[in-house]
Design a protein around this motif. Structure first.
Motif, PDB file in Angstrom:
ATOM      1  N   SER A  33      -2.367  27.477  55.201  1.00 58.78           N
ATOM      2  CA  SER A  33      -3.057  27.708  53.931  1.00 58.78           C
ATOM      3  C   SER A  33      -2.576  28.999  53.272  1.00 58.78           C
ATOM      4  CB  SER A  33      -4.572  27.756  54.150  1.00 58.78           C
ATOM      5  OG  SER A  33      -4.942  28.844  54.976  1.00 58.78           O
TER       6      SER A  33
ATOM      7  N   LEU B 209      -5.837  21.904  45.439  1.00 58.11           N
ATOM      8  CA  LEU B 209      -4.529  22.330  44.958  1.00 58.11           C
ATOM      9  C   LEU B 209      -4.075  21.523  43.748  1.00 58.11           C
ATOM     10  CD1 LEU B 209      -2.660  22.556  48.400  1.00 58.11           C
ATOM     11  CD2 LEU B 209      -3.735  24.441  47.145  1.00 58.11           C
TER      12      LEU B 209
ATOM     13  N   ASP C  15       1.615  22.129  44.443  1.00 62.85           N
ATOM     14  CA  ASP C  15       1.249  22.722  45.728  1.00 62.85           C
ATOM     15  C   ASP C  15       0.844  21.656  46.740  1.00 62.85           C
ATOM     16  OD1 ASP C  15       1.740  25.314  44.823  1.00 62.85           O
ATOM     17  OD2 ASP C  15      -0.266  25.476  43.964  1.00 62.85           O
ATOM     18  N   GLN C  16       0.258  20.558  46.274  1.00 61.10           N
ATOM     19  CA  GLN C  16      -0.066  19.451  47.169  1.00 61.10           C
ATOM     20  C   GLN C  16       1.204  18.875  47.786  1.00 61.10           C
ATOM     21  OE1 GLN C  16      -2.259  16.894  44.447  1.00 61.10           O
ATOM     22  NE2 GLN C  16      -4.219  17.463  45.406  1.00 61.10           N
TER      23      GLN C  16
ATOM     24  N   LYS D  15      -0.774  29.018  49.526  1.00 63.47           N
ATOM     25  CA  LYS D  15      -1.359  29.818  48.443  1.00 63.47           C
ATOM     26  C   LYS D  15      -0.398  30.909  47.985  1.00 63.47           C
ATOM     27  CE  LYS D  15      -6.087  28.976  50.021  1.00 63.47           C
ATOM     28  NZ  LYS D  15      -7.297  29.558  50.676  1.00 63.47           N
TER      29      LYS D  15
ATOM     30  N   ARG E 179       2.550  30.071  45.455  1.00 63.14           N
ATOM     31  CA  ARG E 179       2.283  29.964  44.016  1.00 63.14           C
ATOM     32  C   ARG E 179       2.908  31.145  43.273  1.00 63.14           C
ATOM     33  NH1 ARG E 179      -4.216  29.121  44.785  1.00 63.14           N
ATOM     34  NH2 ARG E 179      -4.186  26.996  45.645  1.00 63.14           N
TER      35      ARG E 179
END
Length: 390
Positions: free
Chosen positions: A246, A210, A214-215, A250, A253
């Motif tokens: 997950s 990532l 996002d991390q 994702k 984003r």
């Protein structure tokens, strides 16, 4: 059926403490229920000692203070099997650290048993006795207990005393009793029970793929789930299933709309948490969060020669353990050599002193200290590890 005292009120608890406070040893085990909860519920504590057998009912007792005092008493040897789980619960829920312990699972690993091995396998191998296991997943929260439940619970703790004596005898014969005592002492330290609040995120298979934003969101999502589970005293998976994390990260984003259109995320989850998660995702990263991300391990070296050398060192460790009849899994996990190679502090913690260093030898320690100067040589049917000046 073994005789026992059922301890379920303060008067019985006071009598229990009076009878055990001067004993030399005691064996104990716990039965608990962890499903659907954040805080594991301890439902039964079994104790055996030279004074007899006892079954303590934590759901009826006003407190466990007398037992905790015995656990922390350095003059009484505490004998357990896989006691790490029991001691962790007592530390997390009561803040007590054990003193003077002997764990049969650790001891057996020093004598060639696979680590970790179940109690039944070790008892069968050492004492030629087969334990019953029909009640391993029974409902310990239900009351009243059945006699078969109590018989099962007592069997697992009564057997620990003869097993301790047998393992101690074998450890003495092989000059490894000091090794077992040293390893058990780790369970007496606060550091052993420390839980990194960012552990789930930092060990996630997703995080290294990532970008920073996002991390940070992934870290926040794990922390939010944990806080909610603690607040509601429910399991983390009842708050949010791990398999969805997950997908959520994702999808975020692309913003709230992408989260809504992801068919793997249930509609009720979206309706309940979409606004909150969007806010969590958009909030700028804080300095402390960026500092945590710096703790992420560097990407594995793709150099094939480096990977071969790491694997060879691990196999040499396993071979030494096989040759000396000790469980390699007790000595170190597979990823430990890579971690030691990358971090001198970890190397010093694992091999700086103690029984592991004695087992593997100074040459192995020197190889890890000088890893960047190691080279492989294959000549005349022989494989060698040598240090170079490059």
């Amino acid at each position: 059926m073994a005789k026992y005292q059922l301890v379920e009120d303060q008067r019985a608890m006071d009598r229990f403490y009076a009878e055990l406070k001067d004993v030399d040893w005691m064996c104990f085990d716990t039965e608990f229920v962890g499903e659907k909860r954040f805080r594991t519920l301890v439902c039964l504590i079994q104790v055996t000692s030279p004074t007899g057998n006892y079954l303590l009912d934590p759901l009826r007792l006003p407190n466990l203070d007398p037992l905790l005092e015995l656990i922390s008493n350095p003059d009484i040897l505490k004998i357990t099997h896989a006691g790490e789980n029991d001691y962790r619960l007592l530390y997390q829920q009561h803040g007590v650290l054990p003193r003077n312990i002997f764990d049969t699972q650790i001891a057996a690993g020093m004598l060639g048993y696979h680590y970790p091995s179940g109690l039944g396998k070790i008892v069968s191998g050492e004492l030629s006795i087969n334990l019953r296991k029909g009640y391993a997943v029974t409902d310990w929260e239900a009351r009243p207990f059945s006699q078969k439940q109590l018989d099962y619970a007592l069997e697992d703790v009564i057997i620990l005393e003869p097993l301790w004596r047998k393992l101690t005898e074998r450890l003495n014969t092989s000059n490894r009793l000091d090794w077992a005592i040293e390893e058990c002492k780790q369970l007496e330290t606060e550091e052993f029970y420390y839980q990194d609040p960012y552990h789930e995120a930092l060990t996630s298979n997703l995080i290294t793929s990532l970008k920073t934003k996002d991390q940070v969101f992934l870290m926040r999502l794990f922390q939010w789930r944990r806080d909610e589970a603690e607040r509601r005293d429910e399991s983390k998976n009842r708050i949010l299933q791990t398999k969805l994390i997950s997908q959520i990260v994702k999808a975020m984003r692309g913003g709230k709309q992408a989260l809504k259109e992801n068919r793997r995320i249930p509609d009720f989850i979206f309706r309940k948490y979409a606004d909150l998660w969007t806010k969590m995702h958009e909030e700028p990263a804080r300095e402390e969060e960026l500092a945590v991300l710096k703790r992420l391990p560097s990407a594995p070296n793709e150099d094939a020669r480096d990977e071969i050398l790491l694997e060879l060192l691990y196999l040499l460790m396993k071979y030494r353990c096989l040759d000396d009849n000790i469980s390699h899994a007790l000595v170190m996990p597979r990823n430990a050599i890579r971690r030691m190679k990358n971090d001198p502090k970890i190397l010093n913690n694992i091999l700086g002193s103690g029984w592991r260093r004695e087992l593997l030898g100074m040459e192995f320690v020197d190889w890890l200290k000088n890893y960047d100067h190691l080279d492989l040589s294959i000549s005349g049917g022989q494989i060698g590890i040598e240090m170079t000046d490059r």
